[in-house]
Design an enzyme around this catalytic site. Structure first.
Site, PDB file in Angstrom:
ATOM      1  CG  HIS A 288      -5.344  35.771  49.079  1.00 28.91           C
ATOM      2  ND1 HIS A 288      -6.519  36.477  49.027  1.00 28.91           N
ATOM      3  CD2 HIS A 288      -4.361  36.654  48.778  1.00 28.91           C
ATOM      4  CE1 HIS A 288      -6.247  37.740  48.727  1.00 28.91           C
ATOM      5  NE2 HIS A 288      -4.943  37.872  48.573  1.00 28.91           N
TER       6      HIS A 288
ATOM      7  CD  GLU B 119      -5.371  40.595  39.071  1.00 32.49           C
ATOM      8  OE1 GLU B 119      -6.357  41.372  38.996  1.00 32.49           O
ATOM      9  OE2 GLU B 119      -4.615  40.568  40.055  1.00 32.49           O
TER      10      GLU B 119
END
Lengths: 327, 325
Positions: A129, A60
């Site tokens: 998450h 990322e």
């Protein structure tokens, strides 16, 4: 108008902007061959080819930074995070590089980049998450943050974000990808400005300020409240930054009571900022203290029952509205 | 090789002198409190950036870390704009909004000046991505220090560059110390260049005190990249004479070590080569040095006399509106 899903609406926005501007490209994990982890980019590889629809390794920080570098020389990258919970790995790029470049370079380099992907707690994904990142990012000068709740807003805001000359975060609502709504036909250009809220339901007794995944909750509760003769006005922020103060203030000036239902944490959350602005600018309009319904100040548990207890939910919102209405 | 011949070596020597004299003057002005914040000097490393720049085209992309004064000057940013930036003035290369660590110059394809260690390496890869996306034959020079090679963003960037076969030369300016930590205490590998091998990127070790070796190597690599896009890695061994920043007395190394490198000074070395070859007289060298000193002195005057950006204008630099407002 026709009815499509939130996912299709985003897909249309991407396709239309890729078609319109050759400088636009989409990059992220599983966006191409896999057709998108949430299928938002389905069919785009086939239509636009691997030069413009680009799979990345799980890096990322690396690909967010790549996008910023490409934006420095005029490309218009769309960087997909598989979820914004993973954007935290790229926090340095999103917070330190993208929004600072314009200032640091004395106005020489603006960064026309879109960071997009699902955001906010989904369903039983556990603490790592389930992040709602809007308050982190909205606190950074130089970033813009929007949080569409309907297919129409998703399409119109994403298209506007891609055309914006600054870094914009489009925080999609993970739980709403399959939700449906009416959207203009593809041959009609749909652009929704950033920083413009929308009254999703008119009412006269209380204002419920909401965004993203809390919009369907607010609409549901507003319907329930009607049975108790409480008329709730639902204001969907759509953008967290810039914030549409006027639409909020106009509604509060009408109802004199406010509940803010947000999907992030309470401490330094989006609602805290709105609350501050209401009391600063229209204190005299208030007939009762502003209440906030947010996540509890707790890392997200996996257990379904406990997760429900941590999330902002319809019961909590219903109670809060009754409280501000002294009902 | 075509590019190399275009840049006269005497001119490159004077550029190295300009950087040296600029940094010495910046040090003095910092001590006089005319310059704030952090200030990292490039003294000793001049042959690295000047050698590399001598080997590429003016439209190639350059990006570096926070020890960036030399890179801007080598790229063509004026001493005036550089000194004014250190003074925080509106006439600075970043309008006084960036400071020592954030020199930018769009006109000269200088993409910063980045102060988070290794965070700009992915940006360099992005510049190279744009080159390939547009089908251009430019090359990106991405400079960083030995301290950058243990950051995640560095590794992610190298992998992406190799995966997408991007036109970028990663130039590791190995000056042996990341702030006060020697490479031997920070890095498990004996040779930094071996990091590149792990990503299937061709790499070489270059003597960074030797202008000609840097220039010739970068020219050769850039030429190869222009023929067929790929990344490359150069570990350029160099030495900084000063501390990490102005506040660092560099007590982590010996006087003997510093003296050893000073004897191998890149300016003295190129001067000796040119003198030996009859391309430069002592008088000419003295004249070049005098010019460099004068240019830098003038830049201090320019910086002192320049205005600051008014507070009211600050909001113009948060969001770009494309000239709409």
């Amino acid at each position: 108008m026709r009815e499509i899903t939130y996912r299709q609406a985003l897909n249309e926005a991407l396709a239309e902007e890729l078609e319109r501007d050759p400088n636009v490209f989409l990059m992220g994990e599983e966006v191409a061959e896999y057709q998108g982890a949430y299928k938002v980019s389905a069919g785009l590889l086939q239509r636009f080819g691997p030069r413009r629809i680009i799979d990345t390794p799980i890096s990322e920080n690396g690909f967010a930074g790549l996008g910023i570098g490409a934006a420095m020389v005029g490309l218009r990258p769309i960087i997909e995070f598989m979820t914004f919970s993973f954007s935290l790995v790229a926090f340095d790029q999103v917070v330190n590089n993208a929004p600072n470049m314009f200032m640091m370079s004395g106005g020489q380099f603006n960064i026309p980049i879109t960071f997009r992907g699902p955001n906010g707690p989904a369903h039983q994904l556990g603490a790592t998450h389930s992040h709602a990142t809007e308050n982190f990012y909205a606190s950074v000068p130089g970033l813009k943050v929007c949080t569409p709740a309907t297919p129409r807003d998703a399409k119109g805001l994403l298209k506007t974000a891609i055309r914006d000359d600054n870094p914009v975060l489009v925080l999609e609502a993970e739980l709403l990808y399959s939700s449906k709504g009416m959207v203009e036909p593809p041959d009609e250009e749909l652009l929704i400005p950033l920083g413009k809220a929308e009254v999703k339901r008119e009412g006269s007794d209380v204002t419920v300020v909401c965004y993203a995944q809390t919009v369907p909750i607010a609409l549901k509760v507003a319907a329930q409240l009607e049975e108790e003769d409480i008329s709730a006005e639902v204001v969907d922020l759509r953008s967290i930054k810039p914030l549409d103060e006027k639409t909020i203030f106009d509604s509060v000036a009408k109802t004199h009571r406010v509940v803010i239902v947000e999907q992030d944490h309470p401490y330094c959350g989006v609602g805290a900022e709105i609350c501050y602005r209401i009391q600063k600018d229209i204190f005299d309009e208030l007939d009762s203290p502003v209440l906030r319904v947010s996540q509890e100040d707790i890392p997200m548990p996996y257990n379904e029952h406990l997760e429900h207890a941590v999330l902002p939910n319809a019961e909590k919102l219903f109670d809060a509205v009754k409280k501000v209405c002294y009902a | 090789m075509q590019q190399m011949e275009q840049r006269d070596e005497v001119e490159m020597l004077s550029l190295m002198l300009l950087i040296r004299r600029f940094e010495e003057r910046a040090s003095q002005q910092y001590q006089a409190q005319k310059i704030g914040g952090f200030c990292h000097l490039y003294i000793g490393q001049e042959a690295v950036v000047v050698g590399a720049i001598a080997a590429v085209r003016p439209d190639d992309y350059v990006i570096t870390a926070y020890r960036d004064h030399g890179h801007a000057l080598a790229r063509g940013t004026s001493a005036n704009a550089c000194m004014a930036e250190l003074f925080g003035k509106e006439t600075g290369c970043s309008r006084g909004l960036g400071g020592s660590m954030h020199f930018f110059d769009k006109r000269h394809h200088m993409y910063g000046g980045h102060a988070i260690v290794a965070a700009h390496v992915p940006l360099g890869v992005g510049l190279a991505f744009a080159i390939k996306y547009r089908g251009e034959d430019r090359v990106t020079l991405c400079f960083f220090g030995d301290g950058a090679i243990n950051q995640g963003s560095f590794h992610e960037a190298l992998n992406l560059a190799a995966l997408y076969k991007l036109p970028i030369i990663f130039i590791c300016e190995n000056n042996l110390f990341a702030m006060g930590t020697s490479v031997t205490r920070s890095t498990s590998l004996k040779r930094i260049v071996d990091r590149a091998e792990g990503y299937d990127i061709p790499g070489e070790i270059v003597d960074g005190m030797n202008f000609r070796e840097v220039r010739d190597t970068v020219a050769e690599v850039a030429d190869s990249i222009r023929k067929e896009s790929h990344p490359a890695f150069l570990e350029v061994r160099t030495y900084r004479y000063r501390g990490h920043s102005m506040s660092d007395p560099a007590s982590y190394r010996t006087k003997e070590e510093l003296e050893k490198y000073r004897l191998d000074d890149p300016i003295i070395r190129l001067r000796a080569q040119l003198t030996r070859e009859g391309k430069l007289t002592n008088e000419q060298f003295d004249q070049l040095d005098k010019q460099a000193k004068q240019t830098v002195l003038d830049s201090v005057k320019f910086a002192e006399e320049s205005a600051q950006l008014p507070v009211e204008k600050l909001h113009d630099y948060v969001y770009f509106d494309g000239g709409k407002s």
